[in-house]
Design a protein around this motif. Sequence first.
Motif, PDB file in Angstrom:
ATOM      1  N   GLY A   1       0.794  -1.222   0.000  1.00  8.95           N
ATOM      2  CA  GLY A   1       0.000   0.000   0.000  1.00  8.95           C
ATOM      3  C   GLY A   1       0.829   1.275   0.000  1.00  8.95           C
ATOM      4  N   MET A   2       0.116   2.409   0.232  1.00 10.09           N
ATOM      5  CA  MET A   2       0.706   3.733   0.091  1.00 10.09           C
ATOM      6  C   MET A   2       0.491   4.581   1.333  1.00 10.09           C
ATOM      7  N   ALA A   3       1.258   5.672   1.411  1.00 11.46           N
ATOM      8  CA  ALA A   3       1.095   6.628   2.500  1.00 11.46           C
ATOM      9  C   ALA A   3      -0.198   7.418   2.355  1.00 11.46           C
ATOM     10  N   SER A   4      -0.698   7.535   1.149  1.00  7.59           N
ATOM     11  CA  SER A   4      -1.959   8.240   0.885  1.00  7.59           C
ATOM     12  C   SER A   4      -3.120   7.249   0.844  1.00  7.59           C
ATOM     13  N   ASP A   5      -4.338   7.753   1.120  1.00  7.47           N
ATOM     14  CA  ASP A   5      -5.508   6.891   0.987  1.00  7.47           C
ATOM     15  C   ASP A   5      -6.014   6.866  -0.452  1.00  7.47           C
ATOM     16  N   LYS A   6      -5.330   7.560  -1.346  1.00 10.75           N
ATOM     17  CA  LYS A   6      -5.654   7.548  -2.764  1.00 10.75           C
ATOM     18  C   LYS A   6      -4.610   6.728  -3.525  1.00 10.75           C
ATOM     19  N   THR A   7      -4.997   6.269  -4.702  1.00  7.00           N
ATOM     20  CA  THR A   7      -4.056   5.547  -5.551  1.00  7.00           C
ATOM     21  C   THR A   7      -3.154   6.542  -6.282  1.00  7.00           C
TER      22      THR A   7
ATOM     23  N   LEU B   1       6.891   9.758  -5.387  1.00  2.84           N
ATOM     24  CA  LEU B   1       6.518   8.352  -5.495  1.00  2.84           C
ATOM     25  C   LEU B   1       7.314   7.511  -4.498  1.00  2.84           C
ATOM     26  N   GLN B   2       8.561   7.873  -4.263  1.00  2.00           N
ATOM     27  CA  GLN B   2       9.359   7.149  -3.273  1.00  2.00           C
ATOM     28  C   GLN B   2       8.766   7.336  -1.881  1.00  2.00           C
ATOM     29  N   LEU B   3       8.336   8.575  -1.569  1.00  2.00           N
ATOM     30  CA  LEU B   3       7.701   8.820  -0.269  1.00  2.00           C
ATOM     31  C   LEU B   3       6.391   8.059  -0.146  1.00  2.00           C
ATOM     32  N   LEU B   4       5.558   8.136  -1.177  1.00  2.00           N
ATOM     33  CA  LEU B   4       4.253   7.481  -1.148  1.00  2.00           C
ATOM     34  C   LEU B   4       4.365   5.977  -0.964  1.00  2.00           C
TER      35      LEU B   4
ATOM     36  N   ALA C   1       4.432   8.980   5.165  1.00  4.94           N
ATOM     37  CA  ALA C   1       3.919   8.365   6.386  1.00  4.94           C
ATOM     38  C   ALA C   1       3.973   9.319   7.573  1.00  4.94           C
ATOM     39  N   THR C   2       4.764  10.400   7.476  1.00  8.23           N
ATOM     40  CA  THR C   2       4.854  11.388   8.558  1.00  8.23           C
ATOM     41  C   THR C   2       3.713  12.401   8.509  1.00  8.23           C
ATOM     42  N   GLY C   3       2.887  12.350   7.443  1.00 11.97           N
ATOM     43  CA  GLY C   3       1.791  13.299   7.298  1.00 11.97           C
ATOM     44  C   GLY C   3       2.148  14.537   6.500  1.00 11.97           C
ATOM     45  N   GLU C   4       3.357  14.618   5.980  1.00 14.46           N
ATOM     46  CA  GLU C   4       3.766  15.772   5.186  1.00 14.46           C
ATOM     47  C   GLU C   4       2.934  15.836   3.900  1.00 14.46           C
ATOM     48  N   THR C   5       2.492  17.052   3.543  1.00 10.56           N
ATOM     49  CA  THR C   5       1.747  17.224   2.305  1.00 10.56           C
ATOM     50  C   THR C   5       2.697  17.516   1.150  1.00 10.56           C
ATOM     51  N   PHE C   6       2.167  17.392  -0.058  1.00 14.36           N
ATOM     52  CA  PHE C   6       3.013  17.689  -1.214  1.00 14.36           C
ATOM     53  C   PHE C   6       3.431  19.154  -1.224  1.00 14.36           C
TER      54      PHE C   6
END
Length: 378
Positions: free
Chosen positions: A164-170, A288-291, A357-362
């Motif tokens: 999975g991903m850090a975001s709840d979106k794909t 993408l690496q963060l996600l 995963a830390t909650g940082e936004t783009f």
Amino acid sequence: MSASPITLPYAALLSPTLETKLLLTSAFSTSPTSQGLLLISDLPPSLNFPQLRARLLAFSNAFASLPEHVREEYADAKSRYSFGWSCGKEIMNGKPDTYKGSFYNNVAAAQDGVDAIDDPRNIWPEGEGIEGFRDAFLQLCKVIVMVGGLVARACDKVVEDAGGMASDKTVEELIKTSQNSKARLLHYFPPAGQTFTLAPSSSELPPGSVDDSWCGVHFDHSILTGLCPAMYLFHPSPPTSPSGATLAPLIIPSPSAAAGLYIKTRAGETIKAPIPETCIAFQTGETLQLLSSDRLAATPHFVNAAPDALTLSSAAAEVVERKKREDPEWGNVTSGTVSRETLAVFLQPNDDEVVSATGETFGQFGDRVLGRHYEAVA
């Protein structure tokens, strides 16, 4: 060293199979053999990719050939030069980058499924010789954004299987619903003092060496970056014909075996990454690496200008010699300089999307990245 990136036909993105997923994993994963680069081939003729590419990249040179004071009218300091023209403002290799000029704009208007109204921050040049710049920019971006959405969908299959991903979106949703993707039209100026003669030669980088004279080693901070194959233009010397006419630049193959895009593989090797004229390339960015929590890795890359090559490659020299034979106006041409034109489309999420995963936004992440490259410039 040169190596062929993994290539997928366009049709494989429309009907992905297990093999499609395995090839994409091989291209983008953290494996030592991964290059972080994927080529999409066999684009449908209906997309008009070759024609759109040729049209926009000709505008890249045309705009960069305008007087400096005219180009600077389209610079936007308040956006930290992330819209409109930018040259000498970005910090690369610890100093202002004057080797290339960039024209940035948001490409939400080129995307399907989002509001097609042009971003009011966008800056579009006007004037003689650059009529149609905006349309050419958005039309080519539309093709790259569309194909990038299909690549994003394939990435989702890889990320899902890996946890999975850090975001709840794909990945696909983050790109397709974004009004934040940005394109960068690039003109690499002929390096000072680099004049090519017409005698053919070969020039390659020594194994493991790095000569990032046109663009320093860096990561993109996008999710994915769509790359248009570069166009090289030979600017003849003398620049005028015997009749006094100004000679237009000539499209040539790569001027040197060493010139072009290079990437650093996961194993630390430096390899040349040629992109055929009929393909669109995609490379992984830091977002993408963060996600993916580092399951898919960003691609370090740079562009080499081959500063030691003083004679054109055989293929490039033959194109110039043929022009001389066919066009008497080119009869006195004995040498010339070479510029490089290309387009990068940064597929990135909206600023308020969480990307780690830390909650940082783009938006927060992007501010950090821009700070690396622009805050040291007055």
